[in-house]
Design an enzyme around this catalytic site. Structure first.
Site, PDB file in Angstrom:
ATOM      1  CB  SER A 163      -6.938  -1.665  -4.779  1.00 31.21           C
ATOM      2  OG  SER A 163      -5.889  -2.706  -5.191  1.00 31.21           O
ATOM      3  CE1 TYR A 207      -3.102   0.071  -0.785  1.00 37.47           C
ATOM      4  CE2 TYR A 207      -3.751  -2.075  -2.032  1.00 37.47           C
ATOM      5  CZ  TYR A 207      -3.302  -0.594  -2.196  1.00 37.47           C
ATOM      6  OH  TYR A 207      -3.738  -0.016  -3.407  1.00 37.47           O
TER       7      TYR A 207
END
Ligand code: NAP
Length: 248
Positions: A143, A157
């Site tokens: 990501s 995350y």
């Protein structure tokens, strides 16, 4: 015989788009899901109605026994594995680091890091020339958060995706001489249901106009990058990353 691909978390979003596009491009596809059987069945139906092969396989990728059973199902159904997309991933509710519980951190790192390692391990055991197989390809989902940091929202995350960046580089070098290429895609703000599961269903549409390309990305746009990395068109590419972030 057509090559066999496992896409984890393929019942919706980027995983579903990847499964459908992969089938169109000649892969037989194992469509993994955790809870939403109806959604996984509809992905399989979309593929089979187009005359291609797919199989829905339930497994929580955070549970090693279920991951082993999933790979064994592929062994018994198709008898080969040629590709893995480590796509399943989760976010959590917005929180600062000084608010995060160990339970939250353990879930995040189990589902986003350990699961990808265990799936990669099982794939390498089935694809590496070192283990007597014909080689293969792995694509991990990282990501843009791993470089931006996720401050005030989800540093856990972002850090889990930082671990994926390292998995991609390290594993790629480890198996480069064994017929396996390992790469990753780092999406930015993509319009999927992941934002709702992080408590902000309107996030992609809200943030989109502030991005360089003035909109969020689609799951299909991420899938196109994944499919290039899966295909022989990228045969001299390993250990690398493709940002699909609209310029972010
Ligand atoms: P999504 O829409 O939330 O879909 C997640 C998928 O993962 C679902 O199919 C879900 O299936 C499955 N899943 C969740 N937990 C699982 C588990 N324990 N075991 C097996 N499957 C599980 O997510 P997405 O937006 O498509 O994201 C896909 C990947 O891209 C993730 O790794 C994510 O971190 C990454 N990414 C997304 C964005 C974005 O903006 N969307 C940005 C950067 C990176 P069930 O519902 O059946 O459990």
């Amino acid at each position: 015989m057509k090559p066999v691909l496992l896409v984890t978390g393929a019942s919706r979003g980027i995983g579903a788009a990847t499964a459908v596009l992969a089938a169109q491009q000649g892969w037989r596809v194992a469509v993994n899901y955790s809870t939403n059987r109806a959604a996984a069945d509809s992905v399989v139906q979309q593929i089979t109605q187009a005359g291609r092969e797919a199989l829905a396989i339930q497994a929580d990728v955070g549970d090693e026994a279920q991951v082993l059973a999933m790979f064994q199902r592929i062994d018994s159904h198709w008898g080969r594995l040629d590709g893995l997309v480590n796509n399943a991933g989760v976010v959590d509710m917005p929180a600062r680091v000084d608010e995060m519980t160990v339970a939250r951190l353990e879930r995040m790192f189990r589902l986003n890091i350990i699961a990808s390692f265990v799936c990669a391990r099982e794939a390498v055991r089935r694809m590496s020339t070192r283990h007597g197989h014909r080689g293969g390809v792995i694509v991990n989902l990282s990501s843009a958060a791993s470089r931006i940091g996720g401050s005030g929202q989800y540093v856990d995350y972002a850090a889990s995706k930082g671990a994926i960046d390292t998995l991609t580089k390290g594993l790629a070098l480890e198996v480069a001489g064994e017929g396996i290429r390992v790469n990753q895609v780092s999406p930015g703000i993509i319009d999927t249901e992941i934002h709702a599961s992080g408590g902000n269903p309107g996030r992609a549409q809200a943030v989109g106009p502030s991005l360089p390309l003035k909109r969020p990305g689609s799951a299909q746009e991420v899938a196109q990058a994944i499919l290039w990395l899966l295909s022989p068109a990228s045969s001299y590419t390993t250990g690398t990353n493709i940002d699909v972030t609209g310029g972010r």
